[in-house]
Each structure stands twice: as structure tokens, then as C-alpha cells.
Design a protein around this motif. Structure first.
Motif, PDB file in Angstrom:
ATOM      1  N   ASP A  53      -0.527 -16.826 -16.832  1.00  0.00           N
ATOM      2  CA  ASP A  53       0.995 -17.219 -16.509  1.00  0.00           C
ATOM      3  C   ASP A  53       1.779 -16.294 -15.627  1.00  0.00           C
ATOM      4  OD1 ASP A  53       0.760 -19.537 -18.269  1.00  0.00           O
ATOM      5  OD2 ASP A  53       1.160 -18.565 -19.934  1.00  0.00           O
ATOM      6  N   PHE A  54       0.906 -15.125 -15.368  1.00  0.00           N
ATOM      7  CA  PHE A  54       1.617 -13.951 -14.634  1.00  0.00           C
ATOM      8  C   PHE A  54       2.085 -14.764 -13.106  1.00  0.00           C
ATOM      9  CE2 PHE A  54       2.247 -10.348 -12.045  1.00  0.00           C
ATOM     10  CZ  PHE A  54       2.926  -9.436 -12.598  1.00  0.00           C
ATOM     11  N   PRO A  55       3.334 -14.518 -12.784  1.00  0.00           N
ATOM     12  CA  PRO A  55       3.837 -15.113 -11.588  1.00  0.00           C
ATOM     13  C   PRO A  55       3.135 -14.605 -10.296  1.00  0.00           C
ATOM     14  CG  PRO A  55       5.811 -14.243 -12.954  1.00  0.00           C
ATOM     15  CD  PRO A  55       4.416 -13.702 -13.388  1.00  0.00           C
ATOM     16  N   SER A  56       2.532 -15.506  -9.597  1.00  0.00           N
ATOM     17  CA  SER A  56       1.714 -15.300  -8.466  1.00  0.00           C
ATOM     18  C   SER A  56       2.581 -14.380  -7.439  1.00  0.00           C
ATOM     19  CB  SER A  56       1.065 -16.458  -7.704  1.00  0.00           C
ATOM     20  OG  SER A  56       2.291 -17.291  -7.379  1.00  0.00           O
ATOM     21  N   GLU A  57       3.840 -14.598  -7.461  1.00  0.00           N
ATOM     22  CA  GLU A  57       4.642 -14.124  -6.303  1.00  0.00           C
ATOM     23  C   GLU A  57       4.728 -12.372  -6.862  1.00  0.00           C
ATOM     24  OE1 GLU A  57       7.779 -15.827  -8.802  1.00  0.00           O
ATOM     25  OE2 GLU A  57       5.662 -16.347  -8.263  1.00  0.00           O
ATOM     26  N   PHE A  58       4.726 -11.967  -7.803  1.00  0.00           N
ATOM     27  CA  PHE A  58       4.559 -10.592  -8.126  1.00  0.00           C
ATOM     28  C   PHE A  58       3.225  -9.858  -8.239  1.00  0.00           C
ATOM     29  CE2 PHE A  58       8.538 -12.070 -10.683  1.00  0.00           C
ATOM     30  CZ  PHE A  58       9.472 -11.495  -9.637  1.00  0.00           C
ATOM     31  N   MET A  59       2.097 -10.728  -8.201  1.00  0.00           N
ATOM     32  CA  MET A  59       0.975 -10.308  -8.129  1.00  0.00           C
ATOM     33  C   MET A  59       0.574  -9.076  -7.232  1.00  0.00           C
ATOM     34  SD  MET A  59      -1.907 -10.244 -10.051  1.00  0.00           S
ATOM     35  CE  MET A  59      -2.015 -11.879 -10.727  1.00  0.00           C
ATOM     36  N   PRO A  60       1.047  -9.220  -6.099  1.00  0.00           N
ATOM     37  CA  PRO A  60       0.392  -7.874  -4.954  1.00  0.00           C
ATOM     38  C   PRO A  60       1.117  -6.597  -5.457  1.00  0.00           C
ATOM     39  CG  PRO A  60       1.206  -9.984  -3.895  1.00  0.00           C
ATOM     40  CD  PRO A  60       1.406 -10.206  -5.155  1.00  0.00           C
ATOM     41  N   LEU A  61       2.489  -6.867  -5.825  1.00  0.00           N
ATOM     42  CA  LEU A  61       3.321  -5.884  -6.417  1.00  0.00           C
ATOM     43  C   LEU A  61       2.674  -5.126  -7.496  1.00  0.00           C
ATOM     44  CD1 LEU A  61       5.727  -3.774  -6.538  1.00  0.00           C
ATOM     45  CD2 LEU A  61       7.044  -5.443  -7.952  1.00  0.00           C
ATOM     46  N   ALA A  62       2.135  -5.926  -8.387  1.00  0.00           N
ATOM     47  CA  ALA A  62       1.523  -5.459  -9.888  1.00  0.00           C
ATOM     48  C   ALA A  62       0.246  -4.587  -9.593  1.00  0.00           C
ATOM     49  CB  ALA A  62       1.382  -6.708 -10.854  1.00  0.00           C
ATOM     50  N   LYS A  63      -0.446  -5.486  -8.896  1.00  0.00           N
ATOM     51  CA  LYS A  63      -1.706  -4.825  -8.414  1.00  0.00           C
ATOM     52  C   LYS A  63      -1.761  -3.662  -7.558  1.00  0.00           C
ATOM     53  CE  LYS A  63      -4.906  -7.910  -9.592  1.00  0.00           C
ATOM     54  NZ  LYS A  63      -5.825  -7.638 -10.621  1.00  0.00           N
ATOM     55  N   ALA A  64      -0.631  -3.423  -6.712  1.00  0.00           N
ATOM     56  CA  ALA A  64      -0.390  -2.137  -5.910  1.00  0.00           C
ATOM     57  C   ALA A  64       0.063  -0.954  -7.070  1.00  0.00           C
ATOM     58  CB  ALA A  64       0.808  -2.383  -4.939  1.00  0.00           C
ATOM     59  N   PRO A  97       0.698  -1.245  -0.143  1.00  0.00           N
ATOM     60  CA  PRO A  97       0.030   0.069   0.042  1.00  0.00           C
ATOM     61  C   PRO A  97       0.795   1.251   0.128  1.00  0.00           C
ATOM     62  CG  PRO A  97      -0.765  -1.632   1.652  1.00  0.00           C
ATOM     63  CD  PRO A  97       0.587  -2.066   1.227  1.00  0.00           C
ATOM     64  N   MET A  98       2.166   1.330   0.540  1.00  0.00           N
ATOM     65  CA  MET A  98       2.804   2.353   0.360  1.00  0.00           C
ATOM     66  C   MET A  98       3.187   2.904  -1.026  1.00  0.00           C
ATOM     67  SD  MET A  98       3.258   3.045   3.322  1.00  0.00           S
ATOM     68  CE  MET A  98       4.673   4.406   3.194  1.00  0.00           C
ATOM     69  N   HIS A  99       3.064   2.216  -2.212  1.00  0.00           N
ATOM     70  CA  HIS A  99       3.372   2.559  -3.663  1.00  0.00           C
ATOM     71  C   HIS A  99       2.224   3.783  -3.730  1.00  0.00           C
ATOM     72  CE1 HIS A  99       5.303  -1.128  -4.311  1.00  0.00           C
ATOM     73  NE2 HIS A  99       6.040  -0.267  -5.181  1.00  0.00           N
ATOM     74  N   VAL A 100       0.974   3.563  -3.316  1.00  0.00           N
ATOM     75  CA  VAL A 100      -0.123   4.639  -3.446  1.00  0.00           C
ATOM     76  C   VAL A 100       0.398   5.883  -2.335  1.00  0.00           C
ATOM     77  CG1 VAL A 100      -2.329   5.334  -3.061  1.00  0.00           C
ATOM     78  CG2 VAL A 100      -1.722   2.960  -4.297  1.00  0.00           C
ATOM     79  N   LEU A 126       8.228  12.255 -11.772  1.00  0.00           N
ATOM     80  CA  LEU A 126       8.608  10.950 -12.778  1.00  0.00           C
ATOM     81  C   LEU A 126       8.756   9.826 -11.847  1.00  0.00           C
ATOM     82  CD1 LEU A 126      10.536  13.389 -14.034  1.00  0.00           C
ATOM     83  CD2 LEU A 126      10.204  11.848 -15.942  1.00  0.00           C
ATOM     84  N   ILE A 127       7.735   8.798 -11.762  1.00  0.00           N
ATOM     85  CA  ILE A 127       7.576   7.605 -11.123  1.00  0.00           C
ATOM     86  C   ILE A 127       8.052   6.241 -11.683  1.00  0.00           C
ATOM     87  CG2 ILE A 127       5.665   6.183  -9.915  1.00  0.00           C
ATOM     88  CD1 ILE A 127       4.323   8.981  -9.673  1.00  0.00           C
ATOM     89  N   VAL A 128       8.892   5.673 -11.134  1.00  0.00           N
ATOM     90  CA  VAL A 128       9.390   4.402 -11.548  1.00  0.00           C
ATOM     91  C   VAL A 128       8.201   3.287 -11.466  1.00  0.00           C
ATOM     92  CG1 VAL A 128      11.032   2.383 -11.222  1.00  0.00           C
ATOM     93  CG2 VAL A 128      11.823   4.849 -10.900  1.00  0.00           C
ATOM     94  N   GLY A 129       7.537   3.091 -12.506  1.00  0.00           N
ATOM     95  CA  GLY A 129       6.326   2.080 -12.288  1.00  0.00           C
ATOM     96  C   GLY A 129       6.773   0.734 -12.716  1.00  0.00           C
ATOM     97  N   GLY A 130       5.832  -0.118 -12.940  1.00  0.00           N
ATOM     98  CA  GLY A 130       5.986  -1.572 -13.510  1.00  0.00           C
ATOM     99  C   GLY A 130       5.129  -2.128 -14.421  1.00  0.00           C
ATOM    100  N   ALA A 131       5.528  -3.044 -14.972  1.00  0.00           N
ATOM    101  CA  ALA A 131       4.785  -3.671 -16.294  1.00  0.00           C
ATOM    102  C   ALA A 131       3.643  -4.579 -16.047  1.00  0.00           C
ATOM    103  CB  ALA A 131       6.014  -4.635 -16.733  1.00  0.00           C
ATOM    104  N   GLY A 132       3.299  -4.778 -14.962  1.00  0.00           N
ATOM    105  CA  GLY A 132       2.212  -5.389 -14.697  1.00  0.00           C
ATOM    106  C   GLY A 132       0.887  -4.903 -14.980  1.00  0.00           C
ATOM    107  N   SER A 133       0.867  -3.410 -14.996  1.00  0.00           N
ATOM    108  CA  SER A 133      -0.409  -2.797 -15.453  1.00  0.00           C
ATOM    109  C   SER A 133      -0.461  -2.328 -16.987  1.00  0.00           C
ATOM    110  CB  SER A 133      -0.460  -1.506 -14.514  1.00  0.00           C
ATOM    111  OG  SER A 133       0.673  -0.759 -14.830  1.00  0.00           O
ATOM    112  N   GLU A 136      -2.838   0.203  -8.956  1.00  0.00           N
ATOM    113  CA  GLU A 136      -3.679   1.328  -8.225  1.00  0.00           C
ATOM    114  C   GLU A 136      -2.801   2.443  -8.188  1.00  0.00           C
ATOM    115  OE1 GLU A 136      -5.591   1.518  -3.688  1.00  0.00           O
ATOM    116  OE2 GLU A 136      -4.582  -0.093  -4.171  1.00  0.00           O
ATOM    117  N   GLU A 137      -1.749   2.541  -7.829  1.00  0.00           N
ATOM    118  CA  GLU A 137      -0.921   3.753  -7.960  1.00  0.00           C
ATOM    119  C   GLU A 137      -1.190   4.647  -8.982  1.00  0.00           C
ATOM    120  OE1 GLU A 137       3.864   5.017  -7.070  1.00  0.00           O
ATOM    121  OE2 GLU A 137       3.431   3.154  -8.096  1.00  0.00           O
ATOM    122  N   LEU A 138      -0.902   3.909 -10.172  1.00  0.00           N
ATOM    123  CA  LEU A 138      -1.193   4.764 -11.616  1.00  0.00           C
ATOM    124  C   LEU A 138      -2.905   5.189 -11.567  1.00  0.00           C
ATOM    125  CD1 LEU A 138      -0.401   5.405 -14.381  1.00  0.00           C
ATOM    126  CD2 LEU A 138      -1.089   3.016 -15.154  1.00  0.00           C
TER     127      LEU A 138
END
Length: 210
Positions: free
Chosen positions: A119-130, A75-78, A96-103, A133-135
Motif C-alpha cells: 500500500d506504499f504510495p508509488s509517488e513517494f517510492m523514489p524518495l523513500a528508496k533514495a 540521488p542528491m540525498h546521498v 543530524l539528518i532529516v530522514g524519511g519514514a520509508g526506510s 540508500e542515504e541511510l
């Protein structure tokens, strides 16, 4: 050009500091640790959530290098990017924000994103979702000159600095080899290029190695 890099001891932020300083930028780094790992000539120990409008006054651009890996910290990303938006609101300073590819979107209708794939890795799902939401929260801000920069899917910490990249938009983009890949070093080039001559205000852009 005078820029600030916050959460500057992170590995992506370090590459941005290095790239900017090599181009002659005046870089001030902010981070919460005692040790300056950023490589910046000017270092101020301060947590991102403790930064004030006065701390960031006079900078032409602020790079948000915050990143979290533990699920409970996502949640700290937001919170961090919105805090920076609040203190930069109504100023001419770019964020300028360092974002992620999941979104990144994977269809022309922009209804399906990378992390929706089976096929998206489950371990990266919380980060991708966060970061998604940040975006989404950033898109609600018309009072800040923000730019969200997503890397390619394979974001390589120790990848080579090729000096070549493709600047893309909201959709996952592959290079001529069918790859979605970029090194931290090439991502930093793209970030500093955007600071120097880009005009993607209140937009998300993405980068992939050429």
C-alpha cells in the motif's frame, strides 16, 4: 550552543531554526537562495555542495535539512549527506539528518521496510528508496558523528506543535491511538532535543506524536 542548518530554507529546516533560536541557540543558516526564508539571524548564501570544512568549523552540530521531490533529483540525498560527512570527517561536530519514514523496519528481523509494503504510495517510492540508500551509506561512516532522524509516516507540514513525542528506534512505531503521525513542529522539537542532550551517535532514531 552554536549550530549550523544547511538547506535551511526548507520547511522542516525552518522549524528547526525557529525551535533552536527560541532556546537561545546561536544558529547560522546556509542555503543557495538569495532570500533568507529560514528565519535565522545569520544567513549565508551557499549551496550545500559548495560548503567547505572551513565553513562548518566551530559548530557543535550541523543539521542537514536537504530534501528533493523530483525523481531526477533523488540521488542528491546521498551526494549531499556524503559531502557533509566528508567535510566533517574526524571532527567532533555532530551531523543530524532529516530522514524519511520509508526506510523504517516493520518486522523484528529488520528485513522489511515501510516502502516494501503493497500500500506504499508509488509517488513517494523514489524518495523513500533514495533516503534508504542515504541511510545505508551513512552506516558505512564511522568517522562522523551522524544521527539520522526519521519522522512518522504521516509527516504533517502544518500540524500543531503539541510539544509531546515518542522517541523510538529503527522500527515503525505507533502511538496509543495506533497512529504514525508527527508535525514538522514536533519533529523540530525532537531534533533540537537530540542536539541538546541526545547521544545517538551513528544511529537512526525515529519520532512519533505521543
Amino acid at each position: 550552543m552554536k549550530i549550523a542548518v544547511v538547506a535551511a530554507n526548507g520547511r522542516v529546516a525552518q522549524k528547526v531554526v525557529k525551535e533552536a533560536q527560541e532556546r537561545g541557540f546561536d544558529v547560522t543558516a546556509f542555503a543557495r537562495e538569495d532570500e533568507n526564508k529560514s528565519g535565522a539571524a545569520t544567513y549565508i548564501k551557499k549551496d550545500i555542495m559548495d560548503l567547505t570544512k572551513e565553513d562548518l568549523a566551530g559548530f557543535e552540530a550541523v543539521v542537514d535539512g536537504f530534501g528533493a521531490w523530483k525523481d531526477e533529483e533523488q540521488p542528491m540525498h546521498v551526494k549531499t549527506s556524503q559531502h557533509l560527512c566528508d567535510i566533517l570527517s574526524g571532527t567532533g561536530t555532530r551531523l543530524l539528518i532529516v530522514g524519511g519514514a520509508g526506510s523504517l523496519y516493520v518486522n523484528p528481523e529488520h528485513t522489511v521496510v515501510v516502502c516494501d509494503g503493497p500500500d506504499f504510495p508509488s509517488e513517494f517510492m523514489p524518495l523513500a528508496k533514495a533516503q534508504g540508500e542515504e541511510l545505508a551509506k551513512l552506516r558505512d561512516r564511522n568517522d562522523v558523528n551522524w544521527t539520522f532522524i526519521s519522522p512518522a509516516g504521516d509527516f504533517q507540514a502544518d500540524g500543531e506543535r503539541s510539544g509531546k513525542y515518542i522517541l523510538a528506534g529503527e522500527e515503525l512505531t505507533l502511538n496509543s491511538k495506533g497512529e504514525s503521525i508527527i508535525s514538522y513542529a514536533d519533529y523540530a522539537i525532537a531534533m533540537v532535543d537530540e542536539i541538546e542532550k541526545g547521544n545517538h551517535i551513528q544511529q537512526r532514531i525515529s519520532v512519533v506524536r505521543e
